[in-house]
Structure formats: structure tokens, C-alpha cells
Write a protein that holds these residues in place. Structure first.
Motif, short mmCIF file in Angstrom:
data_model
loop_
_atom_site.label_atom_id
_atom_site.label_comp_id
_atom_site.label_asym_id
_atom_site.label_seq_id
_atom_site.Cartn_x
_atom_site.Cartn_y
_atom_site.Cartn_z
N LEU A 48 -11.27 2.25 -21.70
CA LEU A 48 -9.83 2.49 -21.76
C LEU A 48 -9.46 3.58 -22.75
O LEU A 48 -8.59 4.40 -22.48
N VAL A 49 -10.12 3.59 -23.88
CA VAL A 49 -9.85 4.64 -24.88
C VAL A 49 -10.24 6.00 -24.32
O VAL A 49 -9.48 6.98 -24.44
N LYS A 105 -1.74 2.04 -31.27
CA LYS A 105 -0.69 2.76 -32.03
C LYS A 105 -0.81 4.26 -31.82
O LYS A 105 0.19 4.96 -31.61
N LYS A 106 -2.04 4.75 -31.89
CA LYS A 106 -2.28 6.19 -31.75
C LYS A 106 -1.79 6.69 -30.39
O LYS A 106 -1.05 7.68 -30.32
N PHE A 107 -2.15 5.98 -29.32
CA PHE A 107 -1.77 6.45 -27.99
C PHE A 107 -0.29 6.19 -27.69
O PHE A 107 0.33 6.95 -26.95
N LEU A 108 0.29 5.16 -28.30
CA LEU A 108 1.74 4.96 -28.15
C LEU A 108 2.50 6.10 -28.83
O LEU A 108 3.50 6.60 -28.30
N LEU A 153 -0.37 -4.25 -33.39
CA LEU A 153 -1.01 -3.30 -32.50
C LEU A 153 -2.31 -2.80 -33.11
O LEU A 153 -2.39 -2.58 -34.33
N SER A 154 -3.31 -2.60 -32.25
CA SER A 154 -4.56 -2.03 -32.73
C SER A 154 -4.33 -0.56 -33.08
O SER A 154 -3.35 0.06 -32.66
N ILE A 157 -5.01 -1.12 -24.00
CA ILE A 157 -5.96 -0.97 -25.10
C ILE A 157 -5.70 -2.03 -26.16
O ILE A 157 -6.64 -2.60 -26.74
N ASN A 158 -4.44 -2.34 -26.41
CA ASN A 158 -4.12 -3.35 -27.41
C ASN A 158 -4.69 -4.72 -27.00
O ASN A 158 -5.14 -5.48 -27.84
#
Length: 128
Positions: free
Chosen positions: A74-75, A8-11, A3-4, A65-66
Motif C-alpha cells: 500500500l505504501v 499522515k504523510k500521504f494525507l 494515524l500512522s 495504510i492506517n
């Protein structure tokens, strides 16, 4: 699958927001039910529903995003979903819990941010 960092941050944020929506929903169902009126409980539950559904959407955007790691749109949309969800839902929570009707005036700001965010996601998907 790797994962980018943004994914990861948004998950992680979405996972936390989901846990929070469940906890706040339980608080509303068990803690507020006997304290507030039925109409106020309905307002509170609207906040829960928006938080829950937009958290599911945030999971989706995190996965997008990934796959499109270079997509700034998207971010930005993920941040707007989070900010819009917080403004919308938490203003309703505070309106009910603290009896502050003035907070209802800022709820539409959160809703507007959510609309913009989802239109940005739409644009990002159509663009590629």
C-alpha cells in the motif's frame, strides 16, 4: 483515531495535491481560456481530472495504510499514485502552457504507473 506516520504523510500530500488541482483548474479556466485553443484547454483539463480523481484515491489509500500499517504494498502504491499522477498531469500542463508537444510522449508513462499502482491496491485488498 491515531494515524500512522505513513498515513499522515500521504494525507498531507493528498491535501496539498487537492489544493494544487483546484488552483491549477482555476488557472486553466480563467488564465488559459483566452490564450490557448479549445483542444489544448481540453488536454489541460484532462490533466486536472486525472490529478483530482487520483488525489481522492490517494486519500483512500492513506486511510487504508492506517488500517494496514504494515502493508509495504500500500505504501508503494501510494508513492506510485503520486509519481504517476505528477508525470501524467504535469506533462499535460507543460504541453499546453509551454507548447511542448514532445511532453505528450511521457504522459503514458504516468498513466502506466497509475494503472500499476491501482492494481497493487487491488492486490493488497484481496490479499487480506
Amino acid at each position: 483515531m491515531t494515524l500512522s506516520n505513513n498515513s499522515k504523510k500521504f494525507l498531507a500530500i493528498a491535501s496539498f495535491m487537492m489544493a494544487l488541482s483546484i488552483a491549477l483548474g482555476a488557472f486553466g479556466a480563467h488564465g488559459l481560456k483566452s490564450i490557448v485553443t479549445e483542444s489544448m484547454l481540453k488536454i489541460y483539463n484532462t490533466g486536472i481530472q486525472y490529478q483530482f480523481y487520483n488525489t481522492i484515491g490517494l486519500f483512500l489509500v492513506a486511510f487504508l495504510i492506517n488500517f494496514k500499517a504494515d502493508s509495504k504494498i500500500l505504501v508503494r502504491s501510494a508513492w506510485l499514485i503520486l509519481i504517476g499522477m505528477i508525470i501524467f498531469s504535469f506533462s499535460l500542463y507543460a504541453l499546453v502552457v509551454f507548447s511542448l508537444p514532445i511532453l505528450g510522449a511521457i504522459t503514458p508513462i504516468g498513466g502506466t504507473l497509475l494503472i500499476i499502482a491501482w492494481l497493487m491496491v487491488t492486490y493488497s485488498i484481496i490479499r487480506n
